[in-house]
Design an enzyme around this catalytic site. Sequence first.
Site, PDB file in Angstrom:
ATOM      1  N   SER A 146      96.606-117.571  38.738  1.00 20.81           N
ATOM      2  CA  SER A 146      96.676-119.002  39.055  1.00 20.81           C
ATOM      3  C   SER A 146      95.990-119.779  37.943  1.00 20.81           C
ATOM      4  O   SER A 146      95.069-119.272  37.300  1.00 20.81           O
ATOM      5  CB  SER A 146      95.978-119.282  40.383  1.00 20.81           C
ATOM      6  OG  SER A 146      95.807-120.672  40.581  1.00 20.81           O
ATOM      7  N   TYR A 168      88.150-118.215  46.048  1.00 19.96           N
ATOM      8  CA  TYR A 168      89.467-117.842  45.530  1.00 19.96           C
ATOM      9  C   TYR A 168      89.559-117.937  44.015  1.00 19.96           C
ATOM     10  O   TYR A 168      89.973-116.981  43.343  1.00 19.96           O
ATOM     11  CB  TYR A 168      90.523-118.741  46.169  1.00 19.96           C
ATOM     12  CG  TYR A 168      91.915-118.559  45.599  1.00 19.96           C
ATOM     13  CD1 TYR A 168      92.661-117.427  45.905  1.00 19.96           C
ATOM     14  CD2 TYR A 168      92.474-119.517  44.758  1.00 19.96           C
ATOM     15  CE1 TYR A 168      93.939-117.252  45.387  1.00 19.96           C
ATOM     16  CE2 TYR A 168      93.746-119.357  44.233  1.00 19.96           C
ATOM     17  CZ  TYR A 168      94.474-118.222  44.553  1.00 19.96           C
ATOM     18  OH  TYR A 168      95.728-118.046  44.028  1.00 19.96           O
TER      19      TYR A 168
END
Length: 245
Positions: A146, A168
């Site tokens: 990401s 995350y």
Amino acid sequence: MSEQKIALVTGANKGIGYEIAAGLGALGYRVGVGARDAARREIAVEKLSAAGLDVFGVPLDVTDDRNVTAAAELVERQAGRLDVLVNNAGVSGEVGPGWVQDPTTLDLDMVRAVVETNVIGVIRVTNAMLPLLRRSASPRIVNVSSSVASLTLQADPDVEIGPVMAAYAPTKTFLNAVTVQYARQLAGTNILINAACPGLVATDFTGFQAPRTPEQGAAIAIRLATLPDGGPTGSFFEDAGVIPW
């Protein structure tokens, strides 16, 4: 006629993983649909098969050593080797209002669980599948990352990178670092390994509040999974090109 290539996609029962499996299947790959949930895995396999794609289900919980070993054995029985591994399975961990994970109030057990799936799970699956990948003429590994993994972007006050996600985001930075270490260790072999950023995709992971479709999000992983020999390795890509570390 060239031999059919074999791929395994983790977390392939829905969202981006499902579309990666569908995209590789459409290119003629035989695809192992890896997923923990038996019912969802079966539904995904049925849908992909109904679309004319050559797929098979792979029970796969990336956090379980014995399960991952069994998955590698299943792939070996089904295909005898592996040409592409896409490590797509991932979790965000619990988030607060506005999708914020406040580092000052993080539940440490939750952090450990996110690391276990997003980082250790990738190492576990990759190492289990490496003997099968080494049997391929052109093996490819793609780790779905990401843009929030980018320390360069996260630290730039002029870049809009989304909310603070203190569990995350660092796991994806960790995953990128692991990807580089694999690339260094595998230098001189025919294995290419890269990290892929799908962008902000409308899936249950984002509450379906995102501008990109799962099919759009899958495109960069499919491109990296089908790189020609001599292509890049140990890099971090989105559709537009390289993302800064």
